[in-house]
Design a protein around this motif. Structure first.
Motif, PDB file in Angstrom:
ATOM      1  N   GLU B  98       0.808  -1.223   0.000  1.00  0.00           N
ATOM      2  CA  GLU B  98       0.000   0.000   0.000  1.00  0.00           C
ATOM      3  C   GLU B  98       0.843   1.276   0.000  1.00  0.00           C
ATOM      4  O   GLU B  98       0.377   2.328  -0.422  1.00  0.00           O
ATOM      5  CB  GLU B  98      -0.912   0.042   1.240  1.00  0.00           C
ATOM      6  N   ASN B  99       2.082   1.178   0.526  1.00  0.00           N
ATOM      7  CA  ASN B  99       2.913   2.378   0.600  1.00  0.00           C
ATOM      8  C   ASN B  99       3.539   2.755  -0.741  1.00  0.00           C
ATOM      9  O   ASN B  99       4.140   3.822  -0.873  1.00  0.00           O
ATOM     10  CB  ASN B  99       4.042   2.181   1.633  1.00  0.00           C
ATOM     11  N   VAL B 100       3.433   1.846  -1.709  1.00  0.00           N
ATOM     12  CA  VAL B 100       4.126   2.027  -2.992  1.00  0.00           C
ATOM     13  C   VAL B 100       3.103   2.311  -4.087  1.00  0.00           C
ATOM     14  O   VAL B 100       2.156   1.548  -4.272  1.00  0.00           O
ATOM     15  CB  VAL B 100       4.921   0.750  -3.351  1.00  0.00           C
ATOM     16  N   ILE B 101       3.283   3.422  -4.805  1.00  0.00           N
ATOM     17  CA  ILE B 101       2.414   3.753  -5.940  1.00  0.00           C
ATOM     18  C   ILE B 101       3.283   3.804  -7.185  1.00  0.00           C
ATOM     19  O   ILE B 101       4.169   4.664  -7.300  1.00  0.00           O
ATOM     20  CB  ILE B 101       1.722   5.117  -5.705  1.00  0.00           C
ATOM     21  N   MET B 102       3.063   2.871  -8.096  1.00  0.00           N
ATOM     22  CA  MET B 102       3.899   2.808  -9.295  1.00  0.00           C
ATOM     23  C   MET B 102       3.609   4.016 -10.188  1.00  0.00           C
ATOM     24  O   MET B 102       2.458   4.431 -10.336  1.00  0.00           O
ATOM     25  CB  MET B 102       3.621   1.524 -10.085  1.00  0.00           C
ATOM     26  N   SER B 103       4.676   4.551 -10.796  1.00  0.00           N
ATOM     27  CA  SER B 103       4.509   5.723 -11.658  1.00  0.00           C
ATOM     28  C   SER B 103       5.412   5.596 -12.880  1.00  0.00           C
ATOM     29  O   SER B 103       6.268   4.726 -12.935  1.00  0.00           O
ATOM     30  CB  SER B 103       4.869   6.989 -10.891  1.00  0.00           C
ATOM     31  N   ALA B 104       5.166   6.490 -13.833  1.00  0.00           N
ATOM     32  CA  ALA B 104       5.943   6.456 -15.080  1.00  0.00           C
ATOM     33  C   ALA B 104       7.267   7.196 -14.900  1.00  0.00           C
ATOM     34  O   ALA B 104       7.479   8.288 -15.421  1.00  0.00           O
ATOM     35  CB  ALA B 104       5.113   7.056 -16.211  1.00  0.00           C
ATOM     36  N   GLY B 105       8.192   6.580 -14.145  1.00  0.00           N
ATOM     37  CA  GLY B 105       9.502   7.189 -13.894  1.00  0.00           C
ATOM     38  C   GLY B 105       9.444   8.240 -12.802  1.00  0.00           C
ATOM     39  O   GLY B 105       8.379   8.569 -12.267  1.00  0.00           O
ATOM     40  N   ALA B 106      10.627   8.797 -12.474  1.00  0.00           N
ATOM     41  CA  ALA B 106      10.691   9.787 -11.399  1.00  0.00           C
ATOM     42  C   ALA B 106       9.986  11.077 -11.799  1.00  0.00           C
ATOM     43  O   ALA B 106       9.394  11.757 -10.960  1.00  0.00           O
ATOM     44  CB  ALA B 106      12.144  10.069 -11.011  1.00  0.00           C
ATOM     45  N   GLY B 107      10.025  11.416 -13.081  1.00  0.00           N
ATOM     46  CA  GLY B 107       9.344  12.632 -13.549  1.00  0.00           C
ATOM     47  C   GLY B 107       7.875  12.593 -13.202  1.00  0.00           C
ATOM     48  O   GLY B 107       7.310  13.558 -12.685  1.00  0.00           O
ATOM     49  N   ILE B 213      10.413  15.849  -0.184  1.00  0.00           N
ATOM     50  CA  ILE B 213      10.265  14.983  -1.354  1.00  0.00           C
ATOM     51  C   ILE B 213      11.659  14.611  -1.817  1.00  0.00           C
ATOM     52  O   ILE B 213      12.449  15.463  -2.229  1.00  0.00           O
ATOM     53  CB  ILE B 213       9.471  15.697  -2.471  1.00  0.00           C
ATOM     54  N   SER B 214      11.988  13.337  -1.657  1.00  0.00           N
ATOM     55  CA  SER B 214      13.337  12.874  -1.972  1.00  0.00           C
ATOM     56  C   SER B 214      13.347  12.261  -3.372  1.00  0.00           C
ATOM     57  O   SER B 214      12.762  11.207  -3.604  1.00  0.00           O
ATOM     58  CB  SER B 214      13.764  11.838  -0.929  1.00  0.00           C
ATOM     59  N   ASP B 215      13.992  12.962  -4.297  1.00  0.00           N
ATOM     60  CA  ASP B 215      14.054  12.527  -5.700  1.00  0.00           C
ATOM     61  C   ASP B 215      15.290  11.631  -5.841  1.00  0.00           C
ATOM     62  O   ASP B 215      16.413  12.119  -5.789  1.00  0.00           O
ATOM     63  CB  ASP B 215      14.163  13.766  -6.594  1.00  0.00           C
ATOM     64  N   GLU B 216      15.081  10.317  -5.999  1.00  0.00           N
ATOM     65  CA  GLU B 216      16.186   9.365  -5.855  1.00  0.00           C
ATOM     66  C   GLU B 216      16.473   8.512  -7.090  1.00  0.00           C
ATOM     67  O   GLU B 216      16.712   7.311  -6.976  1.00  0.00           O
ATOM     68  CB  GLU B 216      15.910   8.438  -4.652  1.00  0.00           C
ATOM     69  N   PRO B 217      16.504   9.096  -8.276  1.00  0.00           N
ATOM     70  CA  PRO B 217      16.801   8.247  -9.445  1.00  0.00           C
ATOM     71  C   PRO B 217      18.239   7.724  -9.446  1.00  0.00           C
ATOM     72  O   PRO B 217      18.530   6.743 -10.119  1.00  0.00           O
ATOM     73  CB  PRO B 217      16.551   9.181 -10.636  1.00  0.00           C
ATOM     74  N   ILE B 240       9.291   9.476  -1.037  1.00  0.00           N
ATOM     75  CA  ILE B 240      10.376   9.132  -1.965  1.00  0.00           C
ATOM     76  C   ILE B 240       9.823   8.993  -3.383  1.00  0.00           C
ATOM     77  O   ILE B 240       8.790   8.372  -3.612  1.00  0.00           O
ATOM     78  CB  ILE B 240      11.064   7.818  -1.535  1.00  0.00           C
ATOM     79  N   CYS B 241      10.540   9.602  -4.343  1.00  0.00           N
ATOM     80  CA  CYS B 241      10.225   9.434  -5.760  1.00  0.00           C
ATOM     81  C   CYS B 241      11.403   8.701  -6.394  1.00  0.00           C
ATOM     82  O   CYS B 241      12.519   9.210  -6.411  1.00  0.00           O
ATOM     83  CB  CYS B 241      10.013  10.782  -6.426  1.00  0.00           C
ATOM     84  N   TYR B 242      11.145   7.502  -6.876  1.00  0.00           N
ATOM     85  CA  TYR B 242      12.230   6.654  -7.363  1.00  0.00           C
ATOM     86  C   TYR B 242      12.011   6.301  -8.836  1.00  0.00           C
ATOM     87  O   TYR B 242      10.870   6.293  -9.326  1.00  0.00           O
ATOM     88  CB  TYR B 242      12.293   5.362  -6.533  1.00  0.00           C
ATOM     89  N   SER B 243      13.093   5.976  -9.513  1.00  0.00           N
ATOM     90  CA  SER B 243      13.017   5.549 -10.913  1.00  0.00           C
ATOM     91  C   SER B 243      14.007   4.423 -11.151  1.00  0.00           C
ATOM     92  O   SER B 243      15.086   4.410 -10.551  1.00  0.00           O
ATOM     93  CB  SER B 243      13.372   6.723 -11.813  1.00  0.00           C
ATOM     94  N   TYR B 244      13.643   3.483 -12.021  1.00  0.00           N
ATOM     95  CA  TYR B 244      14.567   2.427 -12.432  1.00  0.00           C
ATOM     96  C   TYR B 244      15.371   2.826 -13.660  1.00  0.00           C
ATOM     97  O   TYR B 244      16.080   2.007 -14.227  1.00  0.00           O
ATOM     98  CB  TYR B 244      13.785   1.126 -12.684  1.00  0.00           C
ATOM     99  N   SER B 245      15.276   4.106 -14.053  1.00  0.00           N
ATOM    100  CA  SER B 245      15.964   4.597 -15.255  1.00  0.00           C
ATOM    101  C   SER B 245      17.457   4.332 -15.217  1.00  0.00           C
ATOM    102  O   SER B 245      18.054   3.983 -16.222  1.00  0.00           O
ATOM    103  CB  SER B 245      15.768   6.109 -15.397  1.00  0.00           C
ATOM    104  N   GLY B 252      13.957   5.001 -20.988  1.00  0.00           N
ATOM    105  CA  GLY B 252      12.871   5.191 -21.943  1.00  0.00           C
ATOM    106  C   GLY B 252      11.579   4.500 -21.542  1.00  0.00           C
ATOM    107  O   GLY B 252      10.511   4.833 -22.033  1.00  0.00           O
ATOM    108  N   GLU B 253      11.688   3.523 -20.613  1.00  0.00           N
ATOM    109  CA  GLU B 253      10.497   2.725 -20.272  1.00  0.00           C
ATOM    110  C   GLU B 253       9.557   3.404 -19.299  1.00  0.00           C
ATOM    111  O   GLU B 253       8.410   2.996 -19.146  1.00  0.00           O
ATOM    112  CB  GLU B 253      10.901   1.350 -19.725  1.00  0.00           C
ATOM    113  N   ARG B 254      10.051   4.428 -18.618  1.00  0.00           N
ATOM    114  CA  ARG B 254       9.206   5.210 -17.703  1.00  0.00           C
ATOM    115  C   ARG B 254       8.627   4.326 -16.599  1.00  0.00           C
ATOM    116  O   ARG B 254       7.443   4.041 -16.570  1.00  0.00           O
ATOM    117  CB  ARG B 254       8.088   5.954 -18.455  1.00  0.00           C
ATOM    118  N   ILE B 255       9.519   3.917 -15.710  1.00  0.00           N
ATOM    119  CA  ILE B 255       9.055   3.069 -14.614  1.00  0.00           C
ATOM    120  C   ILE B 255       9.736   3.483 -13.300  1.00  0.00           C
ATOM    121  O   ILE B 255      10.956   3.589 -13.233  1.00  0.00           O
ATOM    122  CB  ILE B 255       9.251   1.567 -14.945  1.00  0.00           C
TER     123      ILE B 255
END
Lengths: 399, 399
Positions: B98-107, B213-217, B240-245, B252-255
């Motif tokens: 519940e604590n995790v909301i998937m998004s299209a990349g850190a952006g 807001i911790s931007d952690e790509p 936390i805003c994270y990206s697998y980029s 390019g996958e936006r995850i």
């Protein structure tokens, strides 16, 4: 500490959540096969095999840095070129890659188009009933949604006089959605011509162009002899927002585009701004692997005939039971007049039969319900006795 | 007819476009192998093999309707659960799906978090220099970006007194980015502690919580003995805003995801609102196939050592040539003091050597340049003579 702006949306959401929880509970009690859930517009035919074949081939034979990497914010050049050529073949147009901006589905295409043109206080016109998210999308830019009420004739074609009255100097755009969610109506060519004429006249009157934003996720889902005119042929200031969610059954993949024809107002500036908007709203670019995959699958199509059969069976069954339904011409929604003045009462009675549908007021279309028929064929057949029992309670005349 | 709001952005974009066109022309004249392009932050190591293996396996063995279909706007339950467990293993936390909301990349994660909390006129604090898009993201919600100037000591660690002065009653959040773009600095634990203390005190003073807001790509891109503290351990109101980029080389996958810890203020309401925000900003959900793929690859990692070697070689080469650089601790950026007061002059001289870098003023950090070292190793080695020639023109003292 969440935004004031978000509070009403959170409140609204708990109603939907409650419906969802009720549905789950119902499934636990009577078994999921005995719950007829027509509430969601979630495609239920698989993506064509060509899509997974393309993905596997790309992963095995192309450079992973390119496949999964950033590209121009507007998308891969080859993807945009292939889409332009595909449109040119189908519509006799002369689009170039530059006219196509890849986006994360129609939802983001609409946000990109709206961000490109809207300042706070601007107005965007919609024909009721309409996809509820339009209001949220327009609200993202602190602009106003102006609703045009349906024509009294029950056709759910746009009311042209209502449109004229809705235009003000603040009007920046109108959103048109054909094939339509929630009504399943497809606007015929004569209607598009009339729309174009009025928009041209009104643009002239208010001294600036009104963009026609054509939301076309259901473009390929049309039945019988229905045809979807290519709107830019009729009105220069058309911006198309497209999605492969339905035509290729890829709703979760978030892949679509914004098409900005050269003939549209300030098209070069629009293209640049929309490309930047893609970046700024945080999508950056449409997902990369799936862009490359659809490039190879533009001729493929999900099994549209499946939806047609569903729609026909449901329409016939409900009409026979005495319901008043719009004949399904496109998309995968049946729009049914409520036999109860308050359609939420009707929705409640259907729920007693374990039939879940959406009240029309959720689409600014009270007095009707929306049935999404993107479900298993058996669900439709097995739900008909329940629909008939409810019809009997309302003493509808069977046909 | 584009929005007033977008006009300055379109104007700004033409400058970048001009740089890009110049680079292309340069490559045509001297050959692409003789152009040293350090301007973009585009990962150049391939995604780990595990990612494509997972995708192929999913396509071959799972139901395509599920794989490419809609799921909850917050993402697949199994993906969110796997990420929560992965974080719990690494940080000793107790996160749930519940604590995790998937998004299209850190952006998009940042846009989701900001939409959740910002109303027009609110303020968000950033430490200069900073990733330029923050200002655009904050501007999406008609909120204000408040910049805290760098400490005079040249460390590019946050200036705590400056932070205190920047807080007003309108402060809703601060964006923290460590490892940092553009400086490559990693904030040590002592700094995080101090930050947390000040934010707690200032929240108390202004009467409402300030979200960090911790931007952690770049979280996984750290070198030598540098460590990235898990900020929620120090400050409850961390999002936390994270990206697998970068960690999986999938830009390019936006995850990516938004993580909302239970201890943060109004966490339940925040989670609901952020899930709705995902939908409303038009992404609807993070791309589906890649969600399922990363679920199986959370232990995999792109070749980070490649970046470390690049950074070290560049740092050593430039330091020897007499440049004043921050030692690279994380991300893939080298932050170099301009020997010219006007760093755009310095950028121009480097361009004469076919070396393309970004002026610090693009990050609100004038007097410096940013070198992105996510390039081929040869590009770094072959660029060094050009850097040395420019150093000689400025009569820098070699070491």
């Amino acid at each position: 500490m969440i935004a004031e702006n978000m509070k009403p949306r959170v409140a609204g959401n708990s109603v939907i959540r409650q419906m969802f929880e009720e549905g789950k509970k119902m499934a636990q009690v009577v078994g999921p096969e005995n719950v007829y859930d027509f509430s969601l517009g979630n495609p239920n035919v698989p993506a064509p095999r060509a899509v997974s074949d393309a993905i596997v081939d790309i992963l095995q034979n192309e450079d992973p840095i390119r496949v999964h990497g950033y590209m121009s914010n507007a998308g891969f050049e080859e993807t945009r070129q292939a889409i332009a050529e595909d449109l040119n073949r189908r519509y006799g147009t002369a689009y170039r890659a530059e006219n196509v901006i890849m986006s994360a589905g129609a939802g983001s295409a609409l946000n990109v188009a709206l961000k490109t043109i809207l300042d706070p206080g601007d107005e965007v016109i919609v024909f009721a009933p309409y996809f509820v998210e339009y209001k949220n999308y327009i609200g993202n830019f602190y602009a106003e949604t102006v609703e045009v009420a349906p024509r009294p004739d029950g056709s759910f074609l746009p009311d042209m006089e209502g449109l004229r009255k809705a235009v003000t100097e603040k009007t920046k755009a109108i959103i048109v959605n054909t094939p339509n969610n929630p009504t399943g109506v497809v606007y015929p060519e004569t209607v598009i011509r009339q729309l174009a004429e009025i928009l041209a006249e009104e643009s002239e009157r208010i001294g600036h162009p009104i963009y026609l934003i054509s939301d076309e996720p259901y473009r390929e889902l049309v039945y019988g002899d229905a045809e979807v005119p290519h709107i830019p042929d009729y009105y220069d200031n058309t911006i198309i927002c497209y999605s492969y969610s339905k035509s290729l059954s890829l709703p979760g993949e978030r892949i679509g585009y914004v098409l900005v024809p050269d003939a549209s107002d300030d098209s070069q500036e629009f293209i640049t701004a929309a490309t930047i908007a893609n970046r700024i709203i945080g999508i950056v670019n449409a997902p990369s692997l799936i862009q490359l995959a659809i490039t190879r699958c533009l001729d493929a199509k999900a099994d549209i005939a499946f939806y047609e059969k569903n729609g026909r069976t449901l329409y016939d069954g409900l009409t026979e039971a005495g319901y008043d339904c719009l004949e399904p011409r496109g998309a995968f929604y049946l729009w049914v007049k409520s036999p109860d003045e308050d359609e939420t009462e009707f929705v409640g009675r259907l729920k007693e039969e374990h039939i879940l549908v959406t009240p029309g007021s959720a689409f600014a279309g009270p007095g009707y319900i929306r049935i999404s028929y993107c479900v298993a064929y058996d669900t439709i057949v097995n739900s008909l006795p329940g629909f008939r029992r409810v019809a009997e309670k309302y003493s509808l005349e069977t046909r």
